[in-house]
Design a protein around this motif. Structure first.
Motif, PDB file in Angstrom:
ATOM      1  N   LEU A   1       0.839  -0.925  -0.087  1.00 41.20           N
ATOM      2  CA  LEU A   1      -0.407  -0.135  -0.785  1.00 41.20           C
ATOM      3  C   LEU A   1       0.777   1.472  -0.114  1.00 41.20           C
ATOM      4  N   GLY A   2       2.249   1.588   0.416  1.00 42.73           N
ATOM      5  CA  GLY A   2       3.163   1.820   0.395  1.00 42.73           C
ATOM      6  C   GLY A   2       4.362   2.430   1.262  1.00 42.73           C
ATOM      7  N   ARG A   3       5.039   3.702   1.608  1.00 44.96           N
ATOM      8  CA  ARG A   3       6.351   3.320   1.791  1.00 44.96           C
ATOM      9  C   ARG A   3       6.732   4.114   3.011  1.00 44.96           C
ATOM     10  N   VAL A   4       7.480   3.788   3.973  1.00 45.73           N
ATOM     11  CA  VAL A   4       7.282   4.966   5.370  1.00 45.73           C
ATOM     12  C   VAL A   4       8.553   5.948   4.618  1.00 45.73           C
ATOM     13  N   SER A   5       8.201   6.862   4.135  1.00 47.23           N
ATOM     14  CA  SER A   5       9.294   7.980   3.912  1.00 47.23           C
ATOM     15  C   SER A   5      10.272   8.954   4.333  1.00 47.23           C
ATOM     16  N   SER A   6       9.453   9.154   6.100  1.00 42.42           N
ATOM     17  CA  SER A   6      10.668   9.668   6.910  1.00 42.42           C
ATOM     18  C   SER A   6      10.034   9.601   8.252  1.00 42.42           C
ATOM     19  N   GLU A   7      10.417   9.472   8.947  1.00 49.57           N
ATOM     20  CA  GLU A   7      10.003   8.906  10.556  1.00 49.57           C
ATOM     21  C   GLU A   7      11.028  10.276  11.492  1.00 49.57           C
ATOM     22  N   ASP A   8      10.007  10.159  13.024  1.00 46.73           N
ATOM     23  CA  ASP A   8      10.410  10.971  14.078  1.00 46.73           C
ATOM     24  C   ASP A   8      10.104  10.436  15.197  1.00 46.73           C
ATOM     25  N   SER A   9      10.902   9.993  15.838  1.00 45.20           N
ATOM     26  CA  SER A   9      10.840   9.544  17.086  1.00 45.20           C
ATOM     27  C   SER A   9      10.960  10.723  18.651  1.00 45.20           C
ATOM     28  N   SER A  10      10.464  10.091  19.494  1.00 44.04           N
ATOM     29  CA  SER A  10      10.081  10.881  21.152  1.00 44.04           C
ATOM     30  C   SER A  10      10.416  10.277  21.885  1.00 44.04           C
ATOM     31  N   ASP A  11      11.566   9.741  23.080  1.00 44.21           N
ATOM     32  CA  ASP A  11      12.221   9.225  23.690  1.00 44.21           C
ATOM     33  C   ASP A  11      10.882   9.766  24.535  1.00 44.21           C
ATOM     34  N   ARG A  12      10.735  10.872  25.092  1.00 42.69           N
ATOM     35  CA  ARG A  12      10.301  11.436  26.799  1.00 42.69           C
ATOM     36  C   ARG A  12       8.364  11.044  26.299  1.00 42.69           C
ATOM     37  N   ASN A  13       7.799  10.845  25.146  1.00 39.53           N
ATOM     38  CA  ASN A  13       6.796  11.004  25.217  1.00 39.53           C
ATOM     39  C   ASN A  13       6.507   9.306  24.364  1.00 39.53           C
ATOM     40  N   ASP A  14       7.403   8.572  24.250  1.00 36.45           N
ATOM     41  CA  ASP A  14       7.439   7.042  23.887  1.00 36.45           C
ATOM     42  C   ASP A  14       6.109   6.731  22.197  1.00 36.45           C
ATOM     43  N   ILE A  15       6.124   7.632  22.045  1.00 40.61           N
ATOM     44  CA  ILE A  15       5.603   8.579  20.105  1.00 40.61           C
ATOM     45  C   ILE A  15       6.605   7.966  18.873  1.00 40.61           C
ATOM     46  N   GLN A  16       5.912   7.870  17.664  1.00 39.65           N
ATOM     47  CA  GLN A  16       7.128   7.535  16.725  1.00 39.65           C
ATOM     48  C   GLN A  16       6.158   8.149  15.669  1.00 39.65           C
ATOM     49  N   GLN A  17       6.946   9.047  15.068  1.00 35.92           N
ATOM     50  CA  GLN A  17       5.767   9.763  13.879  1.00 35.92           C
ATOM     51  C   GLN A  17       6.266   9.443  12.360  1.00 35.92           C
ATOM     52  N   VAL A  18       5.315   8.799  11.992  1.00 33.92           N
ATOM     53  CA  VAL A  18       6.376   8.181  10.354  1.00 33.92           C
ATOM     54  C   VAL A  18       4.991   8.614   9.417  1.00 33.92           C
ATOM     55  N   TYR A  19       5.874   8.741   8.187  1.00 35.60           N
ATOM     56  CA  TYR A  19       4.966   9.524   7.581  1.00 35.60           C
ATOM     57  C   TYR A  19       5.340   8.045   6.341  1.00 35.60           C
ATOM     58  N   ILE A  20       4.245   8.282   5.364  1.00 38.66           N
ATOM     59  CA  ILE A  20       3.784   7.563   4.863  1.00 38.66           C
ATOM     60  C   ILE A  20       2.985   8.043   3.418  1.00 38.66           C
ATOM     61  N   THR A  21       3.751   7.544   1.857  1.00 38.20           N
ATOM     62  CA  THR A  21       3.445   7.535   0.928  1.00 38.20           C
ATOM     63  C   THR A  21       2.679   6.746   0.384  1.00 38.20           C
ATOM     64  N   SER A  22       2.069   7.088   0.289  1.00 36.83           N
ATOM     65  CA  SER A  22       1.176   5.748  -0.409  1.00 36.83           C
ATOM     66  C   SER A  22       1.562   5.552  -1.796  1.00 36.83           C
ATOM     67  N   LYS A  23       1.056   3.950  -2.589  1.00 36.87           N
ATOM     68  CA  LYS A  23       0.762   3.963  -3.794  1.00 36.87           C
ATOM     69  C   LYS A  23      -0.240   3.882  -4.611  1.00 36.87           C
ATOM     70  N   TYR A  24      -1.045   3.570  -4.008  1.00 37.19           N
ATOM     71  CA  TYR A  24      -2.520   4.294  -4.305  1.00 37.19           C
ATOM     72  C   TYR A  24      -2.793   6.203  -4.401  1.00 37.19           C
ATOM     73  N   GLY A  25      -1.893   6.795  -4.189  1.00 35.44           N
ATOM     74  CA  GLY A  25      -2.235   8.144  -4.118  1.00 35.44           C
ATOM     75  C   GLY A  25      -3.178   8.272  -2.867  1.00 35.44           C
ATOM     76  N   SER A  26      -4.655   8.859  -2.410  1.00 35.46           N
ATOM     77  CA  SER A  26      -5.435   9.663  -1.773  1.00 35.46           C
ATOM     78  C   SER A  26      -6.647   8.178  -1.501  1.00 35.46           C
ATOM     79  N   GLU A  27      -6.910   7.045  -2.850  1.00 34.03           N
ATOM     80  CA  GLU A  27      -7.904   6.498  -2.329  1.00 34.03           C
ATOM     81  C   GLU A  27      -7.319   5.387  -1.305  1.00 34.03           C
ATOM     82  N   TYR A  28      -6.431   6.083  -0.765  1.00 34.57           N
ATOM     83  CA  TYR A  28      -6.727   4.275   0.808  1.00 34.57           C
ATOM     84  C   TYR A  28      -5.696   4.574   1.615  1.00 34.57           C
ATOM     85  N   LEU A  29      -4.321   5.429   1.698  1.00 33.03           N
ATOM     86  CA  LEU A  29      -3.661   6.005   2.655  1.00 33.03           C
ATOM     87  C   LEU A  29      -3.172   7.355   2.594  1.00 33.03           C
TER      88      LEU A  29
END
Length: 607
Positions: free
Chosen positions: A334-362
């Protein structure tokens, strides 16, 4: 010796009455009685629940229960001594005593009530253990830091070492404690006679001054922060809890995400790495096959878990000796992880997804906020959906298979369990995936790691015969090459297909149809990379070989000629030096071979 009587029916538990005594070190006397948990209201009940580590089985110590001796482990004995009051009796739920541990059927049923037991307790007491390694000083330093919100407490190295020794205690590593504090409305931490409120403990350890604790122990950060996250939420939990279904749950996160976050934690039995998280799941329903049953073999339980998280159509292989599942299924990228940003303090990970099918799915560029998992997501990881699954997964490329990074992900804005969201056309699911879900930490360069070596290290299994194993490897490389092509990773696809082609030529010969199919796929991938000369060379070799093996009028030969013609048109170049026959020019261009290479040597009729 104390003997258990059967519990009267569903919804009943046992509680321990810890009888007061004025002398601190006198023999511990208790009474054990049946308590109707589910018939006495939805508010807090007047008992406390103990969260602790069982500890060493050696050197058991006896207590008196209903005037009979019952041997318990030393850590629990120390906890009861510290909890016993000199004047007032105390009512406590303690799993090692309140559940008949020798009765597996009762144990399985009572484990289902664990989340409810801790959520209805007036207070959850966390027993970190007896006094050692300057733990009194550590508790006091944490208390002062919470009170003053300053950096004074960790100026001296001895203070840092005392606090570090405290948070390295085994309680913080155990998986059951997550549910126990995740259900609590009020938390008190005790170490020996010293104690501190749960909120103050979390407030202090969340200060930046305590970040120094993790300088030499980076893995410790996620262990501590996940517990802090759950303890801190206790004060915000409602005082009256209502069931949303017949099974009680805290509804913290979907089970698949909880497994990915916490499967590296410790448990006495592998089963508990699943059972301990069921009460925290936000899934609308948990399959009856996953409910606690300690007589079920581990490999069967893991297989059921995989099918619950994905779907029934998949093929799953598991083993009794390891925490690993091998999954075979059709799917699509469906897509690929194009970038990511981790936050150790909040235990979260922000990832940016480039979708293969445009806006139809992801969406063409979508941001996902993920709770940090045991295996962090990386740039280049792929978003995959298996046929029949309701949620995508995140996978990572290895040499001839894919490693599962997150087995089930709920995209933002999508309700958990929304089955209709990913109803893609069946034609999309044309790729064959070999996926390995391994709960051990991923190590080394995964792209160089092949399937047979990985499984050989983890599973005691006889290798395939030489020829059979060689052909299996070529099939795996072929399938991975097609998936990579589908994902737009053409260079990596070319690499796998090249290796598969060389293997098929050695094993089956150049005129074998599996070899020819590989060659043509290489031509198509070169075409997509606009490597016109290489693509032309491969196509011509395919056409010549097909004419010799299948004949010029065979449909496969015509399709190959049509592919070459379409490539020339795409290239918008000169007329080819060797024109294909005129009667083939109207054949539709670039048709993909429907059959992957097979392990057997197919005849032309089979192709």
């Amino acid at each position: 010796m104390f003997r258990y009587s059967p519990l009267p029916g569903p919804g009943s538990i046992r509680l321990l009455r810890l009888i007061a005594h004025p002398e601190e070190n006198s023999c511990i006397e208790c009474q054990l009685f049946v308590y109707p948990l589910q018939t006495l209201g939805d508010g807090a009940h007047l008992y406390e629940a103990l969260s602790y580590v069982w500890g060493d089985q050696k050197n058991l110590q006896s207590i008196s229960v209903n005037q009979h001796d019952l041997p318990i482990r030393r850590n629990l004995h120390a906890a009861l001594l510290c909890l016993r009051d000199r004047i007032l009796d105390r009512f406590i739920w303690v799993d090692a005593i309140c559940i008949n541990q020798e009765d597996k059927l009762e144990k399985g049923r009572q484990v289902q009530y664990t989340a409810e037991i801790y959520s209805r307790a007036s207070r959850v007491i966390v027993w970190l253990g007896s006094v050692e390694n300057d733990s009194d000083h550590a508790i006091e330093a944490i208390r002062l830091a919470a009170e003053e919100m300053s950096t004074k407490s960790l100026v001296e190295e001895p203070t840092k070492q005392a606090v570090l020794s405290l948070v390295r205690r085994s309680w913080f590593r155990r998986i059951w404690v997550l549910q126990e504090v995740g259900a609590a409305r009020n938390v008190l931490l005790k170490c020996g006679r010293k104690e501190i409120g749960g909120y103050a403990f979390c407030a202090a350890l969340n200060l930046r001054l305590f970040d120094r604790l993790y300088d030499d122990s980076p893995n410790l950060r996620s262990l501590i922060r996940s517990v802090i996250y759950l303890i801190r939420g206790a004060v915000f939990r409602p005082k009256v809890l209502m069931k949303s279904s017949s099974t009680f749950s805290l509804r913290i996160r979907p089970l698949g995400e909880l497994i990915e976050m916490y499967h590296t934690r410790e448990a006495s039995r592998r089963h508990d790495k699943i059972f301990a998280l069921l009460g925290m799941s936000s899934d609308d329903s948990i399959a009856a096959e996953l409910l606690p049953d300690y007589e079920l073999p581990w490999e069967k339980l893991l297989e059921r878990l995989v099918r619950f998280l994905l779907c029934e159509q998949i093929s799953v292989k598991t083993w009794a000796s390891t925490e690993i599942a091998v999954i075979n299924s059709q799917g699509c990228i469906l897509g690929r992880v194009s970038s990511e940003d981790s936050s150790d303090r909040n235990d979260i990970q922000q990832v940016y997804i480039t979708s293969k099918y445009g806006s139809e799915y992801l969406g063409s560029q979508k941001s996902w906020t993920l709770q940090a998992s045991a295996k962090p997501v990386q740039v280049g990881d792929l978003i995959c959906l298996l046929r029949g699954a309701t949620k995508p997964m995140i996978i990572r490329l290895c040499r001839d298979y894919f490693a599962v990074i997150m087995i089930s992900v709920t995209p933002p804005g999508i309700e958990s369990g929304n089955i209709g969201y990913f109803e893609l056309p069946i034609a999309y699911f044309r790729s064959e995936f070999l996926l390995v879900w391994d709960w051990e930490e991923l190590q080394g360069n995964l792209e160089a790691q092949n399937y047979e070596t990985m499984v050989g290290k983890r599973v005691a299994e006889r290798p395939n015969a030489r020829i059979r194993g060689h052909l299996d490897k070529m099939i795996r490389l072929w399938n991975v090459g097609l998936v990579l092509e589908d994902a737009g990773e053409y260079k990596k696809s070319e690499d796998r297909l090249h290796e598969a082609l060389e293997g098929y030529e050695r094993a089956c010969g150049k005129e074998n149809l599996s070899t020819i199919n590989c060659m043509e796929r290489l031509a198509v991938v070169c075409w997509k990379m606009k490597q016109w000369a290489e693509a032309e060379t491969w196509f011509k070799e395919v056409i010549e070989t097909r004419e010799n093996v299948q004949g010029i009028n065979h449909q496969d030969t015509k399709n190959s000629i049509a592919n070459l013609t379409s490539m020339y048109r795409d290239q918008d170049s000169k007329v080819p030096r060797v024109r294909p026959p005129a009667d083939t020019l109207n054949i539709p261009g670039m048709t993909r071979s429907k059959s992957p290479p097979t392990a057997k040597s197919p005849t032309p009729e089979q192709n």
